[in-house]
Design an enzyme around this catalytic site. Structure first.
Site, PDB file in Angstrom:
ATOM      1  N   ASP A   1      41.822 -17.332  10.893  1.00 64.26           N
ATOM      2  CA  ASP A   1      42.610 -18.272  11.689  1.00 64.26           C
ATOM      3  C   ASP A   1      43.109 -17.607  12.974  1.00 64.26           C
ATOM      4  OD1 ASP A   1      43.988 -20.954  11.594  1.00 64.26           O
ATOM      5  OD2 ASP A   1      45.754 -19.689  11.817  1.00 64.26           O
TER       6      ASP A   1
ATOM      7  N   GLU B   1      32.255  -2.826   2.162  1.00 61.66           N
ATOM      8  CA  GLU B   1      32.295  -2.086   0.893  1.00 61.66           C
ATOM      9  C   GLU B   1      31.676  -2.904  -0.225  1.00 61.66           C
ATOM     10  OE1 GLU B   1      36.450  -1.357   0.229  1.00 61.66           O
ATOM     11  OE2 GLU B   1      36.585   0.053   1.920  1.00 61.66           O
TER      12      GLU B   1
HETATM   13  C1  BGC Z   1      44.351 -23.859  12.394  1.00 57.37           C
HETATM   14  C2  BGC Z   1      45.381 -24.909  12.549  1.00 57.37           C
HETATM   15  C3  BGC Z   1      46.743 -24.242  12.487  1.00 57.37           C
HETATM   16  C4  BGC Z   1      46.857 -23.093  13.483  1.00 57.37           C
HETATM   17  C5  BGC Z   1      48.012 -22.196  13.176  1.00 57.37           C
HETATM   18  C6  BGC Z   1      44.570 -23.053  13.646  1.00 57.37           C
HETATM   19  O1  BGC Z   1      43.763 -22.848  14.518  1.00 57.37           O
HETATM   20  O2  BGC Z   1      43.036 -24.337  12.313  1.00 57.37           O
HETATM   21  O3  BGC Z   1      45.273 -25.911  11.606  1.00 57.37           O
HETATM   22  O4  BGC Z   1      47.720 -25.181  12.781  1.00 57.37           O
HETATM   23  O5  BGC Z   1      45.723 -22.278  13.453  1.00 57.37           O
HETATM   24  O6  BGC Z   1      47.785 -21.485  12.014  1.00 57.37           O
END
Ligand code: BGC
Length: 543
Positions: free
Chosen positions: A206, A256
């Site tokens: 993310d 790993e």
């Molecule tokens: C996720 C979102 C989220 C954000 C913060 C992003 O890019 O896909 O859904 O709100 O990151 O974590």
């Protein structure tokens, strides 16, 4: 070699079709209105019949759901409302038995404000080591340390009871971690091992481009910050070069394992900077959101495809393609929106406005283009990411009542943006029933009456349904997808035509009038053909 045969190979992800599950909205096994892990286990036969290679599971960790689960309380546990670690093990086994890999979401930029580290930080005095895992600063009186905006609107700083401020690039419940801190780095390596040891095959990272920050003083004002797409490593908050040192360490851990665990970066960076995230000593693959952000236009599609295939070739990765996910208006709806000069509605990042300005959606046009788009995407070299419900041709739910909205973007923008809930409504499995087969109870986001018509049950026996199209396309692709090469067939300006090894041809008509099909056998088309002509907004595969 077909992708199923590649599944135990270190390179399985290169040509994989990955299906994103937003777990709280997929299937609810216990009738509490929230999807859960046993719900997903019960639908593994559906996923197998669909013909995907991997599932990407959005966060299932304990969370107060201030941001749909992207506010994580504990990275090595399961939200009790969704299940237990034993359920994850069962899911891994069930998917693997169906020859489907599992990729889990990892959220390293921020924790939730309920994470043990943050509670400890708040309880500790200013200047104490417990605060160093986050980004605490003194403000100027009652003013925050800088005027930076959070992604969801409002200030990127929140004040604590003792007057200090902490940085949160997203919601206030998502404090940003300090990635200069060795303990933060070590802890995430442990998390990667924790899930890899349990048999998880890969990670979706993310906001992978956010981790490193330059907070030297004086902090520049919001107005002087460059656009990320033009900052090339010079933005104080996004896409800084130092982030790759972190992913080099991650890659060593992922390697790993046998096969090495895969990773895909969510990084909204210019195409030329994407390669660094996708490098072999980094995460290995990065999302390319260029098609998702492109209007339904021949020129744009052609340019995006050419550029991304060339980049993937240069860095030895494979390209990714995606039209929808849990953050954007569903593409069957986007493609049915009227042309908007501001570009806002067409831009995949745009969330429908809530101030009564939603345009009328041409549902039929949107679906026709969405079907053409998926055949085009699945014929490209690289991996394709699908979002739950798109195989049903599902439309965005624009009519959620304000009281039902959950997205922090709605609240932080004070209602100026409706947010992302409309693409997160639990998907319909049956034509009727309390929650269209989602579960035996209700649904945490309200499903509209028209949902039943899009249900799996409604489409299952219908050869012309969107579900049937996806199933056929994935099966045909499995037999044809090979190598990374694509050869353009130039002809008409609004017809995107290419061939792949083995004589596989894909041809999409972006124009308004039907065009002549090449002299070859049609194996699949996204809509009815007109004799030997390809109608507008239609894709055909030939061999
Ligand atoms: C996720 C979102 C989220 C954000 C913060 C992003 O890019 O896909 O859904 O709100 O990151 O974590």
């Amino acid at each position: 070699m077909t992708s199923k045969q590649l599944t135990n190979d270190a390179d399985w992800w290169r040509q994989a079709v990955v299906y994103q599950i937003y777990p709280r909205s997929f299937a609810d096994s216990d009738g509490d209105g929230l999807g859960d892990l046993q719900g997903i286990v019960s639908r593994v036969p559906y996923l197998e019949a669909l013909g995907i290679d991997a599932v990407w599971l959005s966060p299932f960790y304990p969370s107060a759901l201030a941001d749909g689960g992207y506010d994580v309380d504990d990275y090595r546990a399961v939200d009790p409302r969704l299940g237990t670690l034993a359920d994850i093990d069962q899911l891994v086994d069930a998917l693997h038995a169906a020859n489907i890999k599992l990729i889990v979401d990892i959220v390293p930029n921020h924790t939730s404000d309920r994470h043990a580290w943050f509670t400890e930080a708040l309880a500790a005095p200013k200047g104490s080591p417990a605060r160093e895992r986050y980004i605490f600063r003194e403000g100027d009186g009652d003013q925050p340390p800088s005027d930076w905006d959070s992604v969801f609107g409002g200030s990127a700083w929140a004040q604590t009871a003792d007057g200090q401020w902490y940085l949160h690039m997203f919601a206030a419940e998502q404090p940003d971690l300090n990635w200069e801190h060795p303990e933060v780095r070590a802890d995430f390596l442990q998390t990667l091992r924790f899930w890899s040891d349990r048999g998880v095959d890969g990670f979706r990272v993310d906001v992978a481009h956010a981790l490193m920050k330059d907070l030297s003083e004086p902090m520049p004002s919001q107005a002087t910050l460059p656009r990320v797409s033009e900052s090339y490593g010079l933005h104080p908050l996004w896409d800084r070069d130092g982030v790759h040192e972190i992913y080099r360490e991650w890659r060593q851990v992922l390697n790993e394992y046998d096969p090495p665990r895969s990773a895909v970066a969510e990084a909204f960076v210019p195409a030329s900077r994407r390669a660094r995230y996708a490098s072999a000593d980094g995460l290995g693959q990065a999302f390319n959101f260029d098609l998702l952000q492109a209007d339904w236009e021949y020129d744009k599609f052609r340019q995006v495809i050419e550029e991304n295939l060339a980049l993937a070739d240069q860095n030895g990765s494979s390209s990714t393609w995606v039209f929808s996910n849990h953050d954007v208006v569903r593409h069957a709806t986007r493609y049915g929106l009227p042309k908007d000069p501001s570009g806002l509605w067409q831009d995949g990042k745009a969330w429908l406005l809530s101030n009564g300005t939603e345009p009328t959606v041409d549902v039929e046009l949107g679906l026709r283009r969405a079907r053409a788009a998926v055949l085009l995407m699945l014929a490209l070299p690289g991996s394709a990411y699908l979002y739950q419900g798109e195989e049903l041709g599902l439309q965005e739910v624009g009519e959620l009542p304000a009281a039902n909205l959950q997205d922090p973007a709605y609240f932080r923008s004070k209602g100026a943006e409706k947010g992302r809930d409309g693409c997160r409504v639990p998907i319909p499995w049956t034509v009727g029933g309390l929650s269209f087969g989602f579960g035996s109870g209700g649904s945490h986001l309200l499903q509209p009456k028209w949902f039943g018509g899009y249900s799996v049950e409604a489409q299952e026996g219908d050869v012309s349904s969107t579900l049937s199209l996806y199933r056929k396309a994935l099966a045909v692709r499995r037999g044809l997808q090979t190598g990374n090469s694509l050869t353009w067939v130039d002809g008409t300006d609004w017809v995107l035509h290419f061939t792949r090894p083995g004589g596989w041809q894909s041809i999409t008509n972006f124009g308004v009038a039907p065009v002549e099909l090449p002299d070859a056998a049609v194996v699949l088309s996204s809509g009815p053909l007109e004799g030997d002509k390809l109608p507008s907004d239609t894709t055909a595969w030939l061999i």
